[in-house]
Scaffold this motif. Structure first.
Motif, PDB file in Angstrom:
ATOM      1  N   GLU A 133       0.833  -1.198   0.000  1.00 24.07           N
ATOM      2  CA  GLU A 133       0.000   0.000   0.000  1.00 24.07           C
ATOM      3  C   GLU A 133       0.868   1.249   0.000  1.00 24.07           C
ATOM      4  O   GLU A 133       1.982   1.236   0.521  1.00 24.07           O
ATOM      5  CB  GLU A 133      -0.901   0.037   1.250  1.00 24.07           C
ATOM      6  N   VAL A 134       0.337   2.314  -0.563  1.00 25.70           N
ATOM      7  CA  VAL A 134       0.960   3.633  -0.497  1.00 25.70           C
ATOM      8  C   VAL A 134      -0.100   4.582   0.047  1.00 25.70           C
ATOM      9  O   VAL A 134      -1.185   4.690  -0.526  1.00 25.70           O
ATOM     10  CB  VAL A 134       1.452   4.110  -1.878  1.00 25.70           C
ATOM     11  N   PRO A 135       0.182   5.256   1.162  1.00 25.23           N
ATOM     12  CA  PRO A 135      -0.808   6.191   1.707  1.00 25.23           C
ATOM     13  C   PRO A 135      -1.125   7.316   0.720  1.00 25.23           C
ATOM     14  O   PRO A 135      -0.251   7.765  -0.027  1.00 25.23           O
ATOM     15  CB  PRO A 135      -0.112   6.756   2.958  1.00 25.23           C
ATOM     16  N   ASP A 136      -2.395   7.754   0.718  1.00 21.94           N
ATOM     17  CA  ASP A 136      -2.761   8.882  -0.131  1.00 21.94           C
ATOM     18  C   ASP A 136      -2.295  10.187   0.526  1.00 21.94           C
ATOM     19  O   ASP A 136      -1.648  10.170   1.579  1.00 21.94           O
ATOM     20  CB  ASP A 136      -4.261   8.869  -0.452  1.00 21.94           C
ATOM     21  N   LYS A 137      -2.621  11.313  -0.068  1.00 19.94           N
ATOM     22  CA  LYS A 137      -2.144  12.607   0.432  1.00 19.94           C
ATOM     23  C   LYS A 137      -2.651  12.933   1.835  1.00 19.94           C
ATOM     24  O   LYS A 137      -2.057  13.736   2.550  1.00 19.94           O
ATOM     25  CB  LYS A 137      -2.525  13.717  -0.539  1.00 19.94           C
ATOM     26  N   GLN A 138      -3.770  12.334   2.230  1.00 13.29           N
ATOM     27  CA  GLN A 138      -4.304  12.542   3.575  1.00 13.29           C
ATOM     28  C   GLN A 138      -3.762  11.515   4.575  1.00 13.29           C
ATOM     29  O   GLN A 138      -4.184  11.486   5.726  1.00 13.29           O
ATOM     30  CB  GLN A 138      -5.834  12.475   3.571  1.00 13.29           C
ATOM     31  N   GLY A 139      -2.853  10.640   4.128  1.00 14.73           N
ATOM     32  CA  GLY A 139      -2.283   9.627   5.013  1.00 14.73           C
ATOM     33  C   GLY A 139      -3.183   8.424   5.203  1.00 14.73           C
ATOM     34  O   GLY A 139      -3.026   7.680   6.163  1.00 14.73           O
ATOM     35  N   ARG A 140      -4.130   8.206   4.278  1.00 14.19           N
ATOM     36  CA  ARG A 140      -5.054   7.078   4.395  1.00 14.19           C
ATOM     37  C   ARG A 140      -4.538   5.869   3.626  1.00 14.19           C
ATOM     38  O   ARG A 140      -3.958   6.002   2.554  1.00 14.19           O
ATOM     39  CB  ARG A 140      -6.429   7.441   3.845  1.00 14.19           C
ATOM     40  N   ILE A 141      -4.817   4.699   4.190  1.00 17.39           N
ATOM     41  CA  ILE A 141      -4.564   3.444   3.494  1.00 17.39           C
ATOM     42  C   ILE A 141      -5.828   2.599   3.583  1.00 17.39           C
ATOM     43  O   ILE A 141      -6.563   2.669   4.571  1.00 17.39           O
ATOM     44  CB  ILE A 141      -3.369   2.662   4.076  1.00 17.39           C
ATOM     45  N   SER A 142      -6.065   1.826   2.552  1.00 10.61           N
ATOM     46  CA  SER A 142      -7.203   0.906   2.549  1.00 10.61           C
ATOM     47  C   SER A 142      -6.765  -0.417   3.150  1.00 10.61           C
ATOM     48  O   SER A 142      -5.703  -0.934   2.803  1.00 10.61           O
ATOM     49  CB  SER A 142      -7.701   0.669   1.124  1.00 10.61           C
ATOM     50  N   ILE A 143      -7.583  -0.943   4.034  1.00 14.58           N
ATOM     51  CA  ILE A 143      -7.310  -2.257   4.605  1.00 14.58           C
ATOM     52  C   ILE A 143      -8.197  -3.257   3.873  1.00 14.58           C
ATOM     53  O   ILE A 143      -9.423  -3.162   3.933  1.00 14.58           O
ATOM     54  CB  ILE A 143      -7.582  -2.284   6.121  1.00 14.58           C
ATOM     55  N   PRO A 144      -7.583  -4.193   3.145  1.00 16.33           N
ATOM     56  CA  PRO A 144      -8.370  -5.158   2.383  1.00 16.33           C
ATOM     57  C   PRO A 144      -9.331  -5.951   3.275  1.00 16.33           C
ATOM     58  O   PRO A 144      -9.023  -6.218   4.441  1.00 16.33           O
ATOM     59  CB  PRO A 144      -7.315  -6.080   1.758  1.00 16.33           C
ATOM     60  N   PRO A 145     -10.490  -6.328   2.736  1.00 20.71           N
ATOM     61  CA  PRO A 145     -11.479  -7.082   3.524  1.00 20.71           C
ATOM     62  C   PRO A 145     -10.910  -8.335   4.192  1.00 20.71           C
ATOM     63  O   PRO A 145     -11.250  -8.625   5.336  1.00 20.71           O
ATOM     64  CB  PRO A 145     -12.556  -7.440   2.493  1.00 20.71           C
ATOM     65  N   LEU A 146     -10.043  -9.072   3.506  1.00 28.22           N
ATOM     66  CA  LEU A 146      -9.430 -10.269   4.089  1.00 28.22           C
ATOM     67  C   LEU A 146      -8.700  -9.946   5.382  1.00 28.22           C
ATOM     68  O   LEU A 146      -8.831 -10.665   6.380  1.00 28.22           O
ATOM     69  CB  LEU A 146      -8.441 -10.894   3.080  1.00 28.22           C
ATOM     70  N   LEU A 147      -7.960  -8.849   5.391  1.00 28.60           N
ATOM     71  CA  LEU A 147      -7.201  -8.473   6.582  1.00 28.60           C
ATOM     72  C   LEU A 147      -8.096  -7.868   7.661  1.00 28.60           C
ATOM     73  O   LEU A 147      -7.865  -8.075   8.851  1.00 28.60           O
ATOM     74  CB  LEU A 147      -6.061  -7.526   6.210  1.00 28.60           C
ATOM     75  N   ARG A 148      -9.130  -7.126   7.244  1.00 30.88           N
ATOM     76  CA  ARG A 148     -10.087  -6.605   8.243  1.00 30.88           C
ATOM     77  C   ARG A 148     -10.754  -7.766   8.966  1.00 30.88           C
ATOM     78  O   ARG A 148     -10.932  -7.732  10.190  1.00 30.88           O
ATOM     79  CB  ARG A 148     -11.137  -5.712   7.578  1.00 30.88           C
ATOM     80  N   LYS A 149     -11.112  -8.804   8.222  1.00 29.21           N
ATOM     81  CA  LYS A 149     -11.751  -9.980   8.826  1.00 29.21           C
ATOM     82  C   LYS A 149     -10.783 -10.710   9.755  1.00 29.21           C
ATOM     83  O   LYS A 149     -11.143 -11.083  10.869  1.00 29.21           O
ATOM     84  CB  LYS A 149     -12.252 -10.927   7.728  1.00 29.21           C
ATOM     85  N   TYR A 150      -9.536 -10.904   9.316  1.00 26.13           N
ATOM     86  CA  TYR A 150      -8.534 -11.597  10.127  1.00 26.13           C
ATOM     87  C   TYR A 150      -8.357 -10.922  11.489  1.00 26.13           C
ATOM     88  O   TYR A 150      -8.289 -11.586  12.522  1.00 26.13           O
ATOM     89  CB  TYR A 150      -7.190 -11.645   9.386  1.00 26.13           C
ATOM     90  N   ALA A 151      -8.272  -9.598  11.494  1.00 21.72           N
ATOM     91  CA  ALA A 151      -8.023  -8.850  12.728  1.00 21.72           C
ATOM     92  C   ALA A 151      -9.308  -8.384  13.402  1.00 21.72           C
ATOM     93  O   ALA A 151      -9.250  -7.681  14.408  1.00 21.72           O
ATOM     94  CB  ALA A 151      -7.117  -7.655  12.436  1.00 21.72           C
ATOM     95  N   ASP A 152     -10.455  -8.763  12.853  1.00 21.64           N
ATOM     96  CA  ASP A 152     -11.761  -8.393  13.405  1.00 21.64           C
ATOM     97  C   ASP A 152     -11.889  -6.875  13.562  1.00 21.64           C
ATOM     98  O   ASP A 152     -12.326  -6.373  14.591  1.00 21.64           O
ATOM     99  CB  ASP A 152     -12.011  -9.117  14.730  1.00 21.64           C
ATOM    100  N   LEU A 153     -11.485  -6.148  12.517  1.00 23.26           N
ATOM    101  CA  LEU A 153     -11.528  -4.686  12.538  1.00 23.26           C
ATOM    102  C   LEU A 153     -12.871  -4.211  12.016  1.00 23.26           C
ATOM    103  O   LEU A 153     -13.255  -4.552  10.901  1.00 23.26           O
ATOM    104  CB  LEU A 153     -10.409  -4.107  11.668  1.00 23.26           C
ATOM    105  N   GLU A 154     -13.552  -3.437  12.843  1.00 27.18           N
ATOM    106  CA  GLU A 154     -14.828  -2.884  12.415  1.00 27.18           C
ATOM    107  C   GLU A 154     -14.799  -1.367  12.432  1.00 27.18           C
ATOM    108  O   GLU A 154     -15.007  -0.735  11.421  1.00 27.18           O
ATOM    109  CB  GLU A 154     -15.958  -3.440  13.271  1.00 27.18           C
ATOM    110  N   ARG A 155     -14.559  -0.755  13.552  1.00 25.94           N
ATOM    111  CA  ARG A 155     -14.606   0.710  13.619  1.00 25.94           C
ATOM    112  C   ARG A 155     -13.479   1.284  14.478  1.00 25.94           C
ATOM    113  O   ARG A 155     -12.631   1.993  13.994  1.00 25.94           O
ATOM    114  CB  ARG A 155     -15.976   1.140  14.167  1.00 25.94           C
ATOM    115  N   ASP A 156     -13.497   0.965  15.781  1.00 22.42           N
ATOM    116  CA  ASP A 156     -12.529   1.536  16.717  1.00 22.42           C
ATOM    117  C   ASP A 156     -11.251   0.694  16.721  1.00 22.42           C
ATOM    118  O   ASP A 156     -11.291  -0.526  16.908  1.00 22.42           O
ATOM    119  CB  ASP A 156     -13.116   1.594  18.125  1.00 22.42           C
ATOM    120  N   LEU A 157     -10.118   1.385  16.532  1.00 18.93           N
ATOM    121  CA  LEU A 157      -8.834   0.706  16.397  1.00 18.93           C
ATOM    122  C   LEU A 157      -7.833   1.190  17.430  1.00 18.93           C
ATOM    123  O   LEU A 157      -7.955   2.292  17.961  1.00 18.93           O
ATOM    124  CB  LEU A 157      -8.234   0.987  15.011  1.00 18.93           C
TER     125      LEU A 157
END
Length: 154
Positions: A89-113
C-alpha cells in the motif's frame, strides 16, 4: 554507548486510537506518516493484529524468513500465512490506506482501532482486543527477567 531516540528516526512509537472510515480506510497517525509515506506492506500479524511494515523492513524480514529450510513445515506454514495476506500500500495525500477485507476480517476490525508503534513496525488492532491483550499481558511484562531478555536491565 546508546544512541538517543532522536538519532533513531525510523523508530515507530506510541499508541493511537483512530477509526476505520466507511470505506475500510485507516488514517495513519501523523507520527507514522514519514516512515510509511513511500509505501508499506500490510499483512497478518500474530495475536490477530495487522503488521504495517515499511518497505525496507519488510524486505529485511522476508530475507531472513526465506533463508529457512523449505524442508521445515513450520517455516513453510509461516511464510504462507504471512505472504498470502500481504498487501503493498501507499498512503494517499491525507495519510489514508485501505485495509483489504481479508485483513479486516482476520483482525476483526470494524470501527474503533488501536494503532501502536512496535519499533520497526506498526500494529493495527481492534481497540477492544488491544485493551484485553494489554490487560492480560501487563503482569507478564512486569515479571520479565534477564533470562528472557538478557540484554535489558533497568
Amino acid at each position: 554507548m546508546t544512541q538517543p531516540l532522536s538519532a533513531l528516526p525510523n523508530l515507530l512509537l506510541g499508541t493511537y486510537t483512530p477509526r476505520l472510515d466507511d470505506k475500510g480506510r485507516l488514517i495513519l497517525p501523523a507520527k507514522f506518516r514519514t516512515q510509511l509515506a513511500t509505501g508499506l506492506v500490510m499483512t497478518r500479524g500474530q495475536e490477530h493484529c495487522l503488521y504495517l511494515l515499511p518497505l525496507d523492513e519488510f524486505q529485511r524480514m522476508y530475507d531472513k524468513i526465506s533463508r529457512a529450510s523449505i524442508n521445515s513445515k513450520q517455516a513453510r506454514d509461516y511464510m504462507r500465512v504471512l505472504m498470502s495476506g500481504a498487501s503493498q500500500e501507499v498512503p494517499d495525500k491525507q495519510g489514508r490506506i485501505s485495509i483489504p477485507p481479508l485483513l479486516r476480517k482476520y483482525a476483526d476490525l470494524e470501527r474503533d482501532l488501536a494503532v501502536i508503534g512496535a519499533g520497526t513496525r506498526v500494529e493495527v488492532w481492534d481497540l477492544a482486543a488491544w485493551e484485553e491483550y494489554l490487560a492480560n499481558t501487563e503482569g507478564a511484562y512486569s515479571d520479565t527477567d534477564g533470562e528472557v531478555l538478557p540484554e535489558i536491565s533497568f
